[in-house]
Structure formats: C-alpha cells, structure tokens
Motif scaffolding. Structure first.
Motif, PDB file in Angstrom:
ATOM      1  N   ASP A   1      36.619  10.536   5.998  1.00  0.00           N
ATOM      2  CA  ASP A   1      35.433   9.707   5.829  1.00  0.00           C
ATOM      3  C   ASP A   1      35.207   9.518   4.333  1.00  0.00           C
ATOM      4  OD1 ASP A   1      35.059   9.661   8.549  1.00  0.00           O
ATOM      5  OD2 ASP A   1      33.570  11.281   8.549  1.00  0.00           O
ATOM      6  N   GLY A   2      34.749   8.339   3.955  1.00  0.00           N
ATOM      7  CA  GLY A   2      34.501   8.076   2.550  1.00  0.00           C
ATOM      8  C   GLY A   2      35.672   7.443   1.827  1.00  0.00           C
ATOM      9  N   CYS A   3      36.828   7.364   2.497  1.00  0.00           N
ATOM     10  CA  CYS A   3      37.951   6.631   1.901  1.00  0.00           C
ATOM     11  C   CYS A   3      37.702   5.130   2.027  1.00  0.00           C
ATOM     12  CB  CYS A   3      39.265   6.986   2.612  1.00  0.00           C
ATOM     13  SG  CYS A   3      40.031   8.520   2.058  1.00  0.00           S
ATOM     14  N   ALA A   4      38.318   4.380   1.139  1.00  0.00           N
ATOM     15  CA  ALA A   4      38.249   2.925   1.249  1.00  0.00           C
ATOM     16  C   ALA A   4      38.900   2.482   2.554  1.00  0.00           C
ATOM     17  CB  ALA A   4      38.955   2.279   0.062  1.00  0.00           C
ATOM     18  N   ASP A   5      38.392   1.415   3.096  1.00  0.00           N
ATOM     19  CA  ASP A   5      38.924   0.843   4.335  1.00  0.00           C
ATOM     20  C   ASP A   5      40.341   0.321   4.092  1.00  0.00           C
ATOM     21  OD1 ASP A   5      39.485  -0.563   6.654  1.00  0.00           O
ATOM     22  OD2 ASP A   5      37.905  -2.054   6.358  1.00  0.00           O
ATOM     23  N   PRO A   6      41.350   0.857   4.775  1.00  0.00           N
ATOM     24  CA  PRO A   6      42.713   0.376   4.561  1.00  0.00           C
ATOM     25  C   PRO A   6      42.935  -1.050   5.042  1.00  0.00           C
ATOM     26  CG  PRO A   6      42.656   1.880   6.416  1.00  0.00           C
ATOM     27  CD  PRO A   6      41.298   1.931   5.784  1.00  0.00           C
ATOM     28  N   THR A   7      41.993  -1.576   5.831  1.00  0.00           N
ATOM     29  CA  THR A   7      42.114  -2.957   6.288  1.00  0.00           C
ATOM     30  C   THR A   7      41.220  -3.903   5.490  1.00  0.00           C
ATOM     31  OG1 THR A   7      40.408  -2.736   8.013  1.00  0.00           O
ATOM     32  CG2 THR A   7      42.672  -2.188   8.625  1.00  0.00           C
ATOM     33  N   GLY A   8      40.613  -3.414   4.417  1.00  0.00           N
ATOM     34  CA  GLY A   8      39.871  -4.293   3.529  1.00  0.00           C
ATOM     35  C   GLY A   8      40.815  -5.175   2.728  1.00  0.00           C
ATOM     36  N   PRO A   9      40.322  -6.289   2.205  1.00  0.00           N
ATOM     37  CA  PRO A   9      41.206  -7.267   1.558  1.00  0.00           C
ATOM     38  C   PRO A   9      42.058  -6.695   0.434  1.00  0.00           C
ATOM     39  CG  PRO A   9      39.015  -8.204   1.890  1.00  0.00           C
ATOM     40  CD  PRO A   9      38.914  -6.759   2.251  1.00  0.00           C
ATOM     41  N   LYS A  10      41.465  -5.915  -0.460  1.00  0.00           N
ATOM     42  CA  LYS A  10      42.223  -5.394  -1.600  1.00  0.00           C
ATOM     43  C   LYS A  10      43.267  -4.377  -1.154  1.00  0.00           C
ATOM     44  CE  LYS A  10      41.651  -3.482  -6.255  1.00  0.00           C
ATOM     45  NZ  LYS A  10      40.669  -3.000  -7.275  1.00  0.00           N
ATOM     46  N   ALA A  11      42.903  -3.508  -0.213  1.00  0.00           N
ATOM     47  CA  ALA A  11      43.846  -2.514   0.282  1.00  0.00           C
ATOM     48  C   ALA A  11      45.004  -3.176   1.029  1.00  0.00           C
ATOM     49  CB  ALA A  11      43.136  -1.514   1.190  1.00  0.00           C
ATOM     50  N   VAL A  12      44.702  -4.179   1.822  1.00  0.00           N
ATOM     51  CA  VAL A  12      45.748  -4.894   2.558  1.00  0.00           C
ATOM     52  C   VAL A  12      46.742  -5.512   1.581  1.00  0.00           C
ATOM     53  CG1 VAL A  12      46.221  -6.889   4.037  1.00  0.00           C
ATOM     54  CG2 VAL A  12      44.368  -5.319   4.629  1.00  0.00           C
TER      55      VAL A  12
ATOM     56  N   LEU B   1      36.931 -20.083  11.161  1.00  0.00           N
ATOM     57  CA  LEU B   1      36.600 -20.006   9.743  1.00  0.00           C
ATOM     58  C   LEU B   1      35.384 -19.098   9.523  1.00  0.00           C
ATOM     59  CD1 LEU B   1      37.072 -23.727   8.636  1.00  0.00           C
ATOM     60  CD2 LEU B   1      38.617 -21.799   8.202  1.00  0.00           C
ATOM     61  N   LYS B   2      34.417 -19.196  10.406  1.00  0.00           N
ATOM     62  CA  LYS B   2      33.252 -18.316  10.306  1.00  0.00           C
ATOM     63  C   LYS B   2      33.665 -16.856  10.480  1.00  0.00           C
ATOM     64  CE  LYS B   2      29.526 -21.426  11.817  1.00  0.00           C
ATOM     65  NZ  LYS B   2      28.494 -21.659  12.862  1.00  0.00           N
ATOM     66  N   LEU B   3      34.601 -16.611  11.386  1.00  0.00           N
ATOM     67  CA  LEU B   3      35.080 -15.254  11.618  1.00  0.00           C
ATOM     68  C   LEU B   3      35.746 -14.689  10.361  1.00  0.00           C
ATOM     69  CD1 LEU B   3      35.725 -12.847  13.476  1.00  0.00           C
ATOM     70  CD2 LEU B   3      37.810 -14.076  14.170  1.00  0.00           C
ATOM     71  N   VAL B   4      36.584 -15.488   9.722  1.00  0.00           N
ATOM     72  CA  VAL B   4      37.240 -15.039   8.492  1.00  0.00           C
ATOM     73  C   VAL B   4      36.206 -14.669   7.438  1.00  0.00           C
ATOM     74  CG1 VAL B   4      38.748 -15.729   6.591  1.00  0.00           C
ATOM     75  CG2 VAL B   4      39.378 -16.297   8.945  1.00  0.00           C
ATOM     76  N   ARG B   5      35.186 -15.480   7.312  1.00  0.00           N
ATOM     77  CA  ARG B   5      34.136 -15.181   6.342  1.00  0.00           C
ATOM     78  C   ARG B   5      33.421 -13.869   6.686  1.00  0.00           C
ATOM     79  NH1 ARG B   5      33.503 -21.021   6.161  1.00  0.00           N
ATOM     80  NH2 ARG B   5      32.084 -20.959   7.947  1.00  0.00           N
ATOM     81  N   ARG B   6      33.141 -13.655   7.962  1.00  0.00           N
ATOM     82  CA  ARG B   6      32.449 -12.433   8.387  1.00  0.00           C
ATOM     83  C   ARG B   6      33.274 -11.194   8.081  1.00  0.00           C
ATOM     84  NH1 ARG B   6      30.866 -12.775  14.540  1.00  0.00           N
ATOM     85  NH2 ARG B   6      29.944 -10.752  14.050  1.00  0.00           N
ATOM     86  N   LEU B   7      34.578 -11.294   8.231  1.00  0.00           N
ATOM     87  CA  LEU B   7      35.445 -10.122   8.089  1.00  0.00           C
ATOM     88  C   LEU B   7      35.654  -9.700   6.641  1.00  0.00           C
ATOM     89  CD1 LEU B   7      38.090 -10.883  10.862  1.00  0.00           C
ATOM     90  CD2 LEU B   7      36.222  -9.210  10.930  1.00  0.00           C
ATOM     91  N   ALA B   8      35.061 -10.424   5.711  1.00  0.00           N
ATOM     92  CA  ALA B   8      35.063  -9.965   4.323  1.00  0.00           C
ATOM     93  C   ALA B   8      34.197  -8.713   4.169  1.00  0.00           C
ATOM     94  CB  ALA B   8      34.562 -11.072   3.398  1.00  0.00           C
ATOM     95  N   ALA B   9      33.300  -8.468   5.123  1.00  0.00           N
ATOM     96  CA  ALA B   9      32.385  -7.328   5.070  1.00  0.00           C
ATOM     97  C   ALA B   9      32.928  -6.175   5.909  1.00  0.00           C
ATOM     98  CB  ALA B   9      31.007  -7.739   5.597  1.00  0.00           C
ATOM     99  N   ALA B  10      32.924  -4.970   5.327  1.00  0.00           N
ATOM    100  CA  ALA B  10      33.421  -3.786   6.035  1.00  0.00           C
ATOM    101  C   ALA B  10      32.638  -3.554   7.325  1.00  0.00           C
ATOM    102  CB  ALA B  10      33.325  -2.564   5.131  1.00  0.00           C
ATOM    103  N   ARG B  11      31.347  -3.813   7.288  1.00  0.00           N
ATOM    104  CA  ARG B  11      30.520  -3.613   8.485  1.00  0.00           C
ATOM    105  C   ARG B  11      31.007  -4.470   9.647  1.00  0.00           C
ATOM    106  NH1 ARG B  11      24.004  -4.819   8.598  1.00  0.00           N
ATOM    107  NH2 ARG B  11      23.665  -4.442  10.826  1.00  0.00           N
TER     108      ARG B  11
END
Length: 224
Positions: A122-133, A10-20
């Motif tokens: 570079d500068g494109c949105a992360d394709p693995t970010g929540p909204k893009a997924v 659960l902590k991992l899921v929370r962490r992965l909300a951040a692109a970093r």
C-alpha cells in the motif's frame, strides 16, 4: 467514426486519468502502438481501441491524450487481464515507492533481468497509472504483480549501510523502500537478512530503480 468529444469512449479515457476511477472501474489506458502491441503479444486484448483516422478524428484523440506528442492509438485495458502466471522464484518487493516512474522502471527491469515478479505495498504508485505504464515499456503485460505480503521468503532488505555484501545474499525477494524514507523498522524486522550495495566514497545512496536493477543482476549471476 467518432466525431464528438462527448463520445462515451473518449469520456472513459478522460476519466481513467484519475487513480480513483482506475480503482473504481478496474481499467487503465495505454497510449501508443508499441504498448498496445506489447499487450497483444502477451495475449491481452484491449476492451476499447481508438485509432486516429480510423474510428476517431485525430484532433479528438489528441485532446484526451496525456502525451506531449499525441499517439495514433489509445487502448483501454482491464487490470484483471494482467499476468497471473506462476510466480518466478526471484523478485522485488517495493515498500511505499511513490514515484510512478520508478515503479514502471522496476517492472521493466524485472522483465529484462528476470523472470522476476514485483510485489507492491500500500502506498506504492499505481503501476497502471499513465507514467508508470509508459516507464514499463510494455513489461507491465509480462511481469507478475502481487501484493507485498505475497512475496516469497527469504526476504533481503536493501539498506544503504551495514548489510552484508549484495553478492553474498541469497534471497528470493529483495525489499526496497522509498528513496527518502527507506525501509521502516517494522519492515526491516520482518526481513531475513540485510544487504548493501558498495558505493564510492562520499556517495550516499542509489536511486531505487538502480538499486533494484543491481539486485536482480546479481541474482541472475548467482549459481543455481
């Protein structure tokens, strides 16, 4: 059964909300059975799978969800497990398209009107970010993603005005820029030709996702 919010997954899921953190760990999250099923259908298995009522309490899964209506299933996947199959002959190259919804929609379009690849600068949105997924609707697991410079030649820049008719363009890669800035001069100079989608009088431009869809549709209609 996971009964504590301090659980490691659960902590991992929370962490992965951040692109970093996604960049650091090489992992990303998919929420919902449809996305997890799409991944598995493409041969991609989650490294962690949380199922409400089976291995985690529903209220805890809801707490880590980014959705308004929490899903029953959340999967954690490796970026390195995304498609690395042979490149299709046609695709889209996105220059600093920062809206994740547009990036995900264009990946979905490449799947629907392909086979096609998507190349990202570079500068494109992360394709693995929540909204893009979510916007990709599972196409993320089927469409090859490459870096901008890996897109094959010839490059056709899509420009609002002054290009040749899109139907006449014969390119392997359609190059699209961010909606406000468009394509900078140095990128335009690297392209082999320019094409324009005819618009109704008084219209200024198309949404980048719409423009990409029209380009791939025209490419699919072109004689072999």
């Amino acid at each position: 059964m996971i009964t504590s919010a301090d659980n490691r997954t659960l902590k991992l899921v929370r962490r992965l909300a951040a692109a970093r953190q996604r960049d650091k760990l090489g992992l990303f999250v998919c929420e919902g059975e449809d996305l997890v099923d799409a991944a598995r259908a493409a041969g991609v298995e989650p490294v962690e799978l949380l199922v409400a009522g089976e291995n985690v309490e529903p209220r805890l899964l809801a707490d880590v969800s980014a959705l308004g209506h929490p899903p029953r299933v959340i999967g954690v996947f490796r970026r390195d497990d995304l498609p690395r199959r042979d490149m299709p002959p046609v695709g889209l190259a996105l220059w600093r398209v920062g809206d994740p919804g547009n990036v995900g929609t264009l990946i979905r379009t490449a799947d629907a009107l392909g086979p096609a690849f998507v190349a990202l600068s570079d500068g494109c949105a992360d394709p693995t970010g929540p909204k893009a997924v979510r916007a990709s609707m599972g196409a993320l697991f089927r469409v090859p993603l490459v870096s901008f410079d890996e897109a094959p030649r010839p490059w056709v820049a899509l420009v609002p005005h002054g290009g040749r008719a899109l139907a006449e363009a014969r390119g392997a890669t359609f190059v699209l820029g961010a909606e406000r800035e468009g394509l900078p001069k140095d990128v335009l100079a690297r392209c082999d030709e320019r094409a324009t989608i005819p618009l109704a009088d008084g219209a200024e431009s198309l949404n980048v996702a719409a423009a990409g869809a029209i380009a791939l549709y025209e490419a699919s209609r072109a004689p072999a």
